[in-house]
Design a protein around this motif. Sequence first.
Motif, PDB file in Angstrom:
ATOM      1  N   HIS A 179      -0.614   1.808  -8.716  1.00 49.87           N
ATOM      2  CA  HIS A 179      -1.127   1.076  -7.553  1.00 49.87           C
ATOM      3  C   HIS A 179      -2.550   1.541  -7.223  1.00 49.87           C
ATOM      4  O   HIS A 179      -3.438   0.728  -6.944  1.00 49.87           O
ATOM      5  N   CYS A 189      -6.237   2.392  -0.868  1.00 50.42           N
ATOM      6  CA  CYS A 189      -5.388   3.573  -1.026  1.00 50.42           C
ATOM      7  C   CYS A 189      -6.145   4.701  -1.716  1.00 50.42           C
ATOM      8  O   CYS A 189      -5.903   5.875  -1.457  1.00 50.42           O
ATOM      9  N   CYS A 192      -6.138  -0.411  -6.272  1.00 54.56           N
ATOM     10  CA  CYS A 192      -6.281  -0.562  -4.815  1.00 54.56           C
ATOM     11  C   CYS A 192      -7.314   0.411  -4.268  1.00 54.56           C
ATOM     12  O   CYS A 192      -7.060   1.610  -4.163  1.00 54.56           O
ATOM     13  N   HIS A 250       0.835  -1.194   0.000  1.00 56.30           N
ATOM     14  CA  HIS A 250       0.000   0.000   0.000  1.00 56.30           C
ATOM     15  C   HIS A 250       0.879   1.257   0.000  1.00 56.30           C
ATOM     16  O   HIS A 250       2.019   1.226   0.440  1.00 56.30           O
ATOM     17  N   VAL A 251       0.307   2.341  -0.479  1.00 55.13           N
ATOM     18  CA  VAL A 251       1.115   3.545  -0.693  1.00 55.13           C
ATOM     19  C   VAL A 251       0.616   4.717   0.145  1.00 55.13           C
ATOM     20  O   VAL A 251       0.944   5.862  -0.134  1.00 55.13           O
TER      21      VAL A 251
HETATM   22 ZN   LIG Z   1      -3.034   0.058  -1.610  1.00 47.89          ZN
END
Ligand SMILES: [Zn+2]
Length: 402
Positions: free
Chosen positions: A29, A36, A33, A5-6
């Motif tokens: 990403h 996020c 996702c 995850h970012v």
């Molecule tokens: Zn993520």
Amino acid sequence: MFSKHVTKDLSAYCHGELSNAESRQLAEHLISCSKCRTKLEEIKLGIRLAEQLPQHSAPDYLWTELEPLIEKQKPTPLRLAPKQHPFVAVWQTQFVAIAAVLVLVTTFGIFWVYRNRPVPQTPASWEVARIDGTPRIGSAGISNKGQLAVGQWLETDGNSRAKIAVESIGQVEIDPNTRVRLLQTQPTEHRLELAHGKMSARIWAPPRLFFVDTPSAVAADLGCAYTLEVDDAGASLLRVTSGWVALQLRDRESMVPAGAACRTRRGIGPGTPYFEDASEQFCQALTKLDFEQNATSASRTAALDVLLGESRARDTLTLWHLLARVEGKDRIRVYEKVAGFVPLPAGVTREGILQLDQQMLQLWRDKLEASWSSDLLVPKPVAEAYWRLKNGASRRVIKLNK
Ligand SMILES: [Zn+2]
């Protein structure tokens, strides 16, 4: 693509503090996702709110209240409890004085940090590079590179082409005889206006961050590559080569996946999306249904006959959009054609679809979508992530003031 995850980099991303490569990885990403992406929406909201905060000087009363408090502590010992040792009294006096000073320093510190906090590094202009000829920004020709500021027009003649770097989120190529204007560039929204001509965009930002206003609809990027052209009458043609693009005018919206195209007309907005490999008769019939406002009902029925007769399984993209755009018997005929290709999923009824129950339409579309993806053109995770986003996220309504 990031596997982790970012969330911890999202703030830096919104403030343009990541490198282009980092931004791109992060954006990739985000496309797949939802966790996020939800966090990103929260951060963007926070940024928007912070941008609206007024900045004030520390109020005078803060000082006038603190100064006597400190002064008061100097000469007068604290009132002692009867059994208190003098040492405790002295210690308490000093403690209160120190605490008062600490409060003062902290308050001033917060004020100082707030006042001097770094301003988000969002350039209010985009870099433009010449590809051919001499493109112009305003009245000045670009020999190599230039900056397109908010509000400025970039124009190419019959011999010139240019490339725009859309901050760290993608790039746009401008064909000859094209006129575009930068309307806005902020961490939460980048917006161009395409008055006429043709542009090609490749965007790797999270969905709905990059918009192009045309005279007849707004194109909202959903993580994709596409071309958009506008003719002198303000009509446009969108062709998507990867990902998805949403075309919208007021409450009329068309979702266009890779391999598909969509036309728009001034005053009407987006037509119905269609796959470009559909038959010519199919496309002509669709144009009639979408844009011939004075067509008789007999001529519309004839067009629908052709369209249904020419439909393949993947043309349910068009038919699904048409369900809400035709009425009565025509809607029943469209419904039956789609149901012939892909049966209703559990929990979805014929009546619900014919009454345009949004949840049921959505469930059916999720099932239909398998026949809309072109494996060569749309990475499945992107298509899936797009629908998750579309189904789950609260949608901003984009309106053209025209
Ligand atoms: Zn993520």
